[in-house]
Every structure is written in C-alpha cells, then in structure tokens.
Design a protein around this motif. Structure first.
Motif, PDB file in Angstrom:
ATOM      1  N   MET A   1       0.205  -1.314  -0.309  1.00 30.28           N
ATOM      2  CA  MET A   1       0.159  -0.226  -0.300  1.00 30.28           C
ATOM      3  C   MET A   1       1.262   0.915  -0.242  1.00 30.28           C
ATOM      4  O   MET A   1       1.203   1.682   0.770  1.00 30.28           O
ATOM      5  N   ARG A   2       0.982   1.979  -0.848  1.00 31.79           N
ATOM      6  CA  ARG A   2       1.720   2.419  -1.465  1.00 31.79           C
ATOM      7  C   ARG A   2       1.269   4.156  -0.312  1.00 31.79           C
ATOM      8  O   ARG A   2       2.070   5.058   0.329  1.00 31.79           O
ATOM      9  N   TYR A   3      -0.409   4.502  -0.221  1.00 27.58           N
ATOM     10  CA  TYR A   3      -0.937   5.391   0.903  1.00 27.58           C
ATOM     11  C   TYR A   3       0.117   5.713   1.914  1.00 27.58           C
ATOM     12  O   TYR A   3       0.323   6.456   3.177  1.00 27.58           O
ATOM     13  N   THR A   4      -0.227   4.275   1.935  1.00 27.92           N
ATOM     14  CA  THR A   4       1.142   3.833   3.562  1.00 27.92           C
ATOM     15  C   THR A   4       2.143   4.290   4.131  1.00 27.92           C
ATOM     16  O   THR A   4       2.509   4.541   4.832  1.00 27.92           O
ATOM     17  N   ALA A   5       2.591   3.707   2.932  1.00 24.07           N
ATOM     18  CA  ALA A   5       4.101   4.062   2.934  1.00 24.07           C
ATOM     19  C   ALA A   5       4.602   5.821   3.039  1.00 24.07           C
ATOM     20  O   ALA A   5       4.997   5.358   3.470  1.00 24.07           O
ATOM     21  N   SER A   6       3.788   6.157   2.593  1.00 22.00           N
ATOM     22  CA  SER A   6       3.605   7.109   2.490  1.00 22.00           C
ATOM     23  C   SER A   6       3.700   8.298   3.700  1.00 22.00           C
ATOM     24  O   SER A   6       4.089   9.322   3.539  1.00 22.00           O
TER      25      SER A   6
ATOM     26  N   GLY B   1      -7.467  11.215 -13.169  1.00 15.21           N
ATOM     27  CA  GLY B   1      -8.113  10.609 -12.941  1.00 15.21           C
ATOM     28  C   GLY B   1      -7.922  10.428 -11.222  1.00 15.21           C
ATOM     29  O   GLY B   1      -8.439   9.410  -9.819  1.00 15.21           O
ATOM     30  N   SER B   2      -6.392  10.910 -11.326  1.00 16.74           N
ATOM     31  CA  SER B   2      -5.916  10.621  -9.756  1.00 16.74           C
ATOM     32  C   SER B   2      -6.510  11.998  -8.887  1.00 16.74           C
ATOM     33  O   SER B   2      -6.966  12.821  -9.121  1.00 16.74           O
ATOM     34  N   LYS B   3      -5.750  11.745  -7.628  1.00 17.41           N
ATOM     35  CA  LYS B   3      -6.401  12.689  -7.021  1.00 17.41           C
ATOM     36  C   LYS B   3      -5.522  13.635  -5.624  1.00 17.41           C
ATOM     37  O   LYS B   3      -4.487  13.393  -5.763  1.00 17.41           O
ATOM     38  N   ILE B   4      -5.714  14.492  -5.254  1.00 14.70           N
ATOM     39  CA  ILE B   4      -4.835  15.157  -4.743  1.00 14.70           C
ATOM     40  C   ILE B   4      -5.354  14.499  -3.325  1.00 14.70           C
ATOM     41  O   ILE B   4      -6.794  14.408  -3.106  1.00 14.70           O
TER      42      ILE B   4
ATOM     43  N   ALA C   1      -4.970  26.516  -1.564  1.00 14.52           N
ATOM     44  CA  ALA C   1      -5.958  27.336  -1.047  1.00 14.52           C
ATOM     45  C   ALA C   1      -7.361  25.949  -0.788  1.00 14.52           C
ATOM     46  O   ALA C   1      -8.598  25.978  -1.127  1.00 14.52           O
ATOM     47  N   LEU C   2      -6.423  24.859   0.005  1.00 13.88           N
ATOM     48  CA  LEU C   2      -7.528  23.885  -0.155  1.00 13.88           C
ATOM     49  C   LEU C   2      -7.479  23.389   1.551  1.00 13.88           C
ATOM     50  O   LEU C   2      -7.011  23.777   2.265  1.00 13.88           O
ATOM     51  N   PRO C   3      -8.317  22.771   1.299  1.00 10.77           N
ATOM     52  CA  PRO C   3      -8.756  22.256   2.718  1.00 10.77           C
ATOM     53  C   PRO C   3      -7.286  21.628   3.966  1.00 10.77           C
ATOM     54  O   PRO C   3      -7.450  20.534   2.721  1.00 10.77           O
TER      55      PRO C   3
ATOM     56  N   LEU D   1      -0.013  13.315   8.784  1.00  5.93           N
ATOM     57  CA  LEU D   1       0.164  13.972   8.253  1.00  5.93           C
ATOM     58  C   LEU D   1      -0.880  14.692   7.445  1.00  5.93           C
ATOM     59  O   LEU D   1      -0.244  14.630   5.837  1.00  5.93           O
ATOM     60  N   GLY D   2      -1.609  15.052   7.373  1.00  8.07           N
ATOM     61  CA  GLY D   2      -2.940  15.818   6.583  1.00  8.07           C
ATOM     62  C   GLY D   2      -3.116  14.885   5.260  1.00  8.07           C
ATOM     63  O   GLY D   2      -3.872  15.622   4.201  1.00  8.07           O
ATOM     64  N   PHE D   3      -3.398  13.903   5.708  1.00  8.60           N
ATOM     65  CA  PHE D   3      -3.824  13.036   4.397  1.00  8.60           C
ATOM     66  C   PHE D   3      -5.529  13.365   5.103  1.00  8.60           C
ATOM     67  O   PHE D   3      -6.080  14.149   5.677  1.00  8.60           O
ATOM     68  N   TYR D   4      -6.371  13.143   4.056  1.00  6.89           N
ATOM     69  CA  TYR D   4      -8.107  13.991   3.898  1.00  6.89           C
ATOM     70  C   TYR D   4      -8.257  12.704   4.578  1.00  6.89           C
ATOM     71  O   TYR D   4      -7.465  11.068   3.870  1.00  6.89           O
ATOM     72  N   GLU D   5      -9.564  12.388   5.541  1.00  9.08           N
ATOM     73  CA  GLU D   5      -9.848  11.273   5.996  1.00  9.08           C
ATOM     74  C   GLU D   5     -11.557  11.269   5.063  1.00  9.08           C
ATOM     75  O   GLU D   5     -11.782   9.805   4.460  1.00  9.08           O
TER      76      GLU D   5
END
Lengths: 299, 299
Positions: A1-6, B90-93, B217-219, B225-229
């Motif tokens: 899982m790359r997000y976990t690694a990130s 289709g990838s995301k911030i 200017a994003l939530p 680590l600031g990942f979106y839940e």
C-alpha cells in the motif's frame, strides 16, 4: 500500500508516532516527537489567559492568537481594547495573498475606534538589549546577525536590540506610511515562506497557536496584493474576545514548550539532525522559523 | 482610506507598480519590480515546451509545472511518461498538510503503471560539482554551506555536490523507505516555510509556475500527516499533459528571469535592501527561497 508507505515517506511532523508496540526498538537518536514525549511536565509553561485571544469566524471556526505584550505593549493594549469592546465583530478577512499574508480588520469609516486607542510611539518594532533566557539557534540566517528564542518567542538580534520575527503563523499589525500608524485594527498573519524583510518594519504582536488552517485554506484574492475584489469572498469575523474574560470553566488552556530548557535544546538539535530509517542525510542545521516551540492543550 | 493605504503598507510584491504618473519621481533606489521593468528582453529565457506540464483540476483550474530534467533526468522521464500515457487522469490530491506539503497521485493498485517506468538509481537527490552559471546568494543559510541559483533553479552546494532545494512551490517526488522507490506517481509541492531538511532526501523535480493558489487554498486534511480522511475532500486531477504535445497555437509560453545576468544580481540586491517610503530599515540580506527568479507569460 503506497499510501500507507507514504505516511512514513515524508514523516516529519510533531505529535505523530508511527512506531508500533511490536516494532523492534530502533537504534536511531530520539526524534523531536520522542524528545517531547520523554520530557517532564515542567518544560511546558502555561499561557496566560490575558494573552490569549479567541477569534470566531463564520461557521464556528475558531482561531486562537497568543499575544506578546512584553514585545509590543502599546499595540497589544490596543488589540485587547478592540477585543474587549467588541470592535472586531463584523469585521472581515479582506486579503489573502499567496505565499505572503492573510489580513483582517476594517476601516474607521466602517466602525469608529473606541476611546483609548493609541498610535504607538515609538513604533515597537524592536526592544533594546537582550534579557535573560535568550536561546540562540546556532545556524546561519540570511537576515540577522543572530536568531533564536526569547521566552518561547522567535527573535533576531544585532546585539544592540532584539525583535520578534515574521515566521509562519506570526501575527503583526498593518500600518500606513508613518511608522506609528498601526492601531491594531488591521492585523495579518504569515501564510508562506517567512517574509523576514518585514522584521523591524511592522510590529509583530503574537502567534496563531490554533486554527491556523482556517486562515490559510482560503481563496487567494485576485486584486492587487491579494485583496478580495468581490466582497462575497471575505470571511466574516463573528467575534473576538480574550480568554481572561471567559468564565473559568469555559477557558481553553494551552501550554508552550519553554525554550529556556534542555528539552528545547534537544528538540532543536533533533530538528537539525533528522535521523530514522527514512532520512539519507541530515542537514546539520535548521532555520529559526522551522524550530518554533510547539504548543499543546494542557493535559 | 485605510485599505488604500494598506495597499502600500505591505507593499512587497512583484508586478505591482503603485507609482502614479502624477507622483514626483522618488529618490529611492529601484525596487525589484522597477528593475524588472527596466531590463532588456534578453534577460528572460523561454521555457522549453517539453519541460512544461499542465495539470487540469476539477472546475477547469490549471496548474503549470516547470520540470528540471537536468537535475533529475530519470524522475522527469517517468513523470513525462505518466503524463503522456494519461496515467494521472482521475488521480487525486490526497494530502494537504498545513505549513508543509500538498501531495497528489495514486497507488499502483488504483492504476497500473505503464511500461517504461523505472526506479531511479541512483536516487537523483544531488549532482556532482557545480557547472558554469552558479549564482551564489551571499547571505547566511541554516542548511548548507552555500546557496544560490543554477540555470534559474534554487540550489545548495557543499562544493562537492549541488542539489535542488525545497523552496515554496517546488515539486518533488514522494517515496517509500528505500531511496529509489519514488517513481513519480506521487508528487508533492511545498506550501509553507521551506522544509529544507528534505533536501537530498527526496528528489526535487520542478517548480509550480502558475496556479499555485489552487494547490494552497485547499482544506487541510485531518488525518495523520494531513491526508484526507474523507475521500470527498480530495480534488480530482482531470488530466495532465506536456505543452510539447499541444498544438503550437494552444501552447502557453512562459519565460523565466535568467539568473546568470546582471539584472538578477540587481533584483536580489534590491530584495535584500528594501527601500522606498514605507521601509524603516533594510535587512541587508534575503533568504534564497525569497529570491526566486520570477516567471512571466511571454509578452
């Protein structure tokens, strides 16, 4: 899982402990977070209620500002008076300039200033000498002979005077051309790389210690200097008040890491010398604005 | 009008000229803006279409990234391939951490990487020596022996190697624990005070030269680590492509101030020594990340 690694990939932040109970004890030096966790409660200093100002934005978003009367007594006196007379209620965030500042307040045409507001003279950009407790950051700085912390505030000095500096999240007073025209009715906070050329040119009066994200995640203004051209983009400030005017039971209680402690020395050293499995190379230095003492809710 | 006054109050920005035709000629040295206005066209260098990547976000917001293949050829090769195969669509911030980074991309589980993607070895954190054209910034730095610009890119050096640095708006490659695990499928940009401890630990590959405000200017994410839940908070990346793959007529044309010019020397000197009626005191120095060469649309 790359997000976990990130999550470990750009691991940097305070208050995030990624070690699990099962993991073998690492042989690396303590991280900044581990240093804080291991420190005694005595390294944390309670913030005085009269120096804490709570700003409530539309939607119930809350921003807490820690004021620095020891550096800018006249400006902080004005700001306290504006808060206590309800003057800020209905004022707006009027300017958001990317990589620079978010600014709020209003004009005297919009709301008459209360009696007692002064034009600070001298302008309170710096203070003479350096008292007890200055903690130098022993790395290079582009703007001043020496930088460090005094009573947990980021400062610079030329050995004759010392002054608060414009780090990310610091709050300062907008003014007109004359040095003494900043009343406190217009304030700004730094939302980008520290604009240190403003040091000693505008009065720094405090630091946002909670809710900074509500001041930064705002649309950038499209007018000159990031002022909003469309008033509908302005965020309303519903009210501003001092914590010392709240009922005891309602008061938020914050603590700051005392910079005049060995724990802070260790913290800065660890910030300058990142270890752990992720880092290839430690810089061996850290910028003063990347060494700010952490603030926490009192446990 | 205090707001009008405030426009000059924190006057700092490039490309804003507050002088009116009626005003008497000031006796101050030229401001950074005035230096740029007076410079010949030859100090501006065209940016190569193959090094310009356009990222379109939901709502038609456009972000332009200038790539640095001379510093990170393998990483930039990967990123170009990902762009040209439509992989980013289709990838995301996924992460916005206040005073740190905005990160985007996705996992291999979500979209298989195209053939030809390499694990860059060596990891491209730095390059040997220093070629022609290094322009030192002659002020202190907390992180490196020497800092400055090379071919209009911000760099640091220890005289044995040189490397791109993590200034505001710079773009770099997320990775796992192993140094060579960054493929370019996850990128981040700096949205706060330069996190220079990441220098030589992650590969810097470019700079956002337009649309930075859409990344800042994003939530802020509320997870570690600031990942979106909440995935609903993620901003979708509609498409990413190279300018060199666009029809000639559709290509945006940008220019950067060449740092190997006397104009850039004057620009940095003016940034370090602010004059004009507003400033009380010039710092006499400027941080490398506050000296970035400006970028403009080709006139």
């Amino acid at each position: 899982m790359r997000y976990t690694a990130s999550l470990s990939a750009i691991l940097c932040c305070l208050f995030v402990n990624s070690a699990s109970a099962e993991a073998p004890k690492p042989s690396f030096p303590l991280s900044p977070t581990e240093i804080l966790e291991a420190a005694p409660a005595t390294v944390w200093r309670d913030l005085e209620p009269e120096n804490l100002m709570v700003m409530t934005l539309t939607g119930g978003k809350t921003v807490v500002i820690y004021l620095a009367p020891e550096f800018a007594p006249a400006h902080v006196g004005n700001i306290r008076l504006l808060a206590q007379t309800g003057w800020f209620s209905g004022s707006k965030i009027v300017r958001v300039q990317d990589n620079y500042v978010t600014q709020w307040g209003r004009t005297e045409e919009e709301a008459k200033l209360p009696a007692g507001i002064v034009k600070p003279t001298p302008a309170e950009y710096d203070s003479p000498g350096l008292g007890h407790g200055f903690k130098p950051i022993p790395y290079g700085d582009a703007y001043a002979k020496k930088v460090g912390f005094l009573h947990s505030w980021p400062v610079a000095t030329d050995n004759k005077a010392h002054w608060l500096i414009h780090c990310y999240g610091m709050v300062a007073v907008g003014r007109d051309m004359a040095p003494d025209t900043g009343t406190g009715q217009e304030l700004y906070t730094v939302i980008g790389h520290a604009p240190r050329h403003l040091d000693r040119n505008l009065a720094v009066v405090g630091r946002i210690i909670s809710g900074m994200e509500f001041m930064t995640a705002l649309p950038r203004g499209t007018g000159p200097l990031g002022f909003y051209e469309d008033p509908a983009q302005q965020t309303e400030i519903v009210k501003v008040g001092l914590v010392s005017d709240m009922a005891e039971a309602d008061r938020p209680r914050y603590q700051i890491l005392d910079t005049d402690t060995a724990t802070f020395d260790q913290f800065v050293h660890a910030r300058a010398n990142r270890g752990g499995p992720f880092f290839n190379l430690a810089a061996g230095g850290v910028d003063v604005c990347n060494s700010m003492p952490p603030v926490r809710l009192k446990p």
